[in-house]
Design a protein around this motif. Structure first.
Motif, short mmCIF file in Angstrom:
data_model
loop_
_atom_site.label_atom_id
_atom_site.label_comp_id
_atom_site.label_asym_id
_atom_site.label_seq_id
_atom_site.Cartn_x
_atom_site.Cartn_y
_atom_site.Cartn_z
N SER A 59 -23.25 58.17 5.69
CA SER A 59 -21.86 58.60 5.57
C SER A 59 -21.05 57.45 4.98
N ASP A 60 -19.86 57.79 4.54
CA ASP A 60 -18.86 56.79 4.15
C ASP A 60 -19.40 55.77 3.14
N THR A 61 -19.97 56.29 2.05
CA THR A 61 -20.39 55.42 0.96
C THR A 61 -19.20 54.99 0.11
N HIS A 102 -16.95 65.83 8.37
CA HIS A 102 -16.66 64.41 8.23
C HIS A 102 -15.91 63.86 9.45
N ILE A 103 -14.75 64.42 9.75
CA ILE A 103 -13.93 63.92 10.85
C ILE A 103 -14.26 64.74 12.08
N GLY A 104 -15.04 64.16 12.99
CA GLY A 104 -15.50 64.93 14.14
C GLY A 104 -15.20 64.32 15.49
N GLY A 105 -15.36 63.03 15.62
CA GLY A 105 -15.20 62.39 16.92
C GLY A 105 -16.52 62.32 17.67
N TYR A 106 -16.43 62.23 18.97
CA TYR A 106 -17.62 62.08 19.81
C TYR A 106 -17.33 62.67 21.18
N GLY A 140 -18.97 61.67 10.37
CA GLY A 140 -18.81 60.31 9.87
C GLY A 140 -17.41 59.82 10.20
N HIS A 141 -16.72 59.25 9.23
CA HIS A 141 -15.32 58.89 9.25
C HIS A 141 -14.98 57.58 9.97
N SER A 142 -15.48 57.36 11.16
CA SER A 142 -15.06 56.21 11.96
C SER A 142 -15.66 54.89 11.49
N HIS A 143 -16.73 54.94 10.71
CA HIS A 143 -17.50 53.77 10.28
C HIS A 143 -18.19 53.12 11.48
#
Length: 179
Positions: A8-10, A82-86, A124-127
């Motif tokens: 993710s986040d390339t 992409h933006i999901g959280g945990y 992804g998103h959070s790095h």
């Protein structure tokens, strides 16, 4: 058995070492913020690639992909965004999908399970690399961190794992020191 390479986040930067680590993979999954159509095409030429767009993707990347991708690999139902959280900190718009997954699994109705169930949630998103089982919703969450160079992280990260029937196994964290 299906071997998966997850990144993710390339953000437009594809480290050549990714190919070395994903050479034995059957599929590549990219959880958004790809950066360019050319990068996505490079991955697709290397291996079959499943992807979603991220909040930083624009133009042809955004228009060629979806925000949510619900698919099945062998016996595992996957939801990727992409933006999901945990677990305990999901983005609120995902909660109706997660409740439908719970209801589908509880019903035992195969048509509902095939349509709504989630066994693996990928974002992804959070790095920030994070793999965690969500006991409330009954699925595994995976965030591979960031494979690109944009952001504050000092190590680029990838995940590699297998799906064998309904089993997710052989999870490996791959760290690439930033050059």
């Amino acid at each position: 058995m299906t071997r998966i390479g997850l990144l993710s986040d390339t953000h437009g930067y594809l480290d050549k070492r990714v190919f070395t680590h994903f050479v034995a993979c059957d599929e590549i999954w990219h959880a958004g913020d790809i950066g360019s159509q050319e990068l996505l095409q490079t991955l697709r030429e290397f291996r079959p690639t499943r992807a979603v767009f991220g909040n930083m993707d624009s133009g042809d990347v955004r228009y060629s992909l979806s925000e949510f991708y619900h698919f099945r690999v062998e016996g595992v139902q996957v939801l990727m965004t992409h933006i999901g959280g945990y677990p305990g900190r999901y983005n609120p718009w995902l909660l109706p999908m997660f409740r439908r997954s719970q209801e589908a699994k509880a019903s035992g109705d195969e048509s509902l399970i095939n349509k709504d169930a989630i066994d693996l949630f990928v974002c992804g998103h959070s790095h920030i690399l994070k793999v965690q089982y969500d006991r409330l919703y009954g699925f595994l969450t995976m965030n591979p961190g960031a494979a690109g160079k944009q952001g504050w992280q000092t190590v680029q990260t990838l995940l590699r794992f297998t799906i064998d029937g309904n089993k997710i196994d052989n999870l490996e964290v791959i760290e690439l020191d930033r050059k």
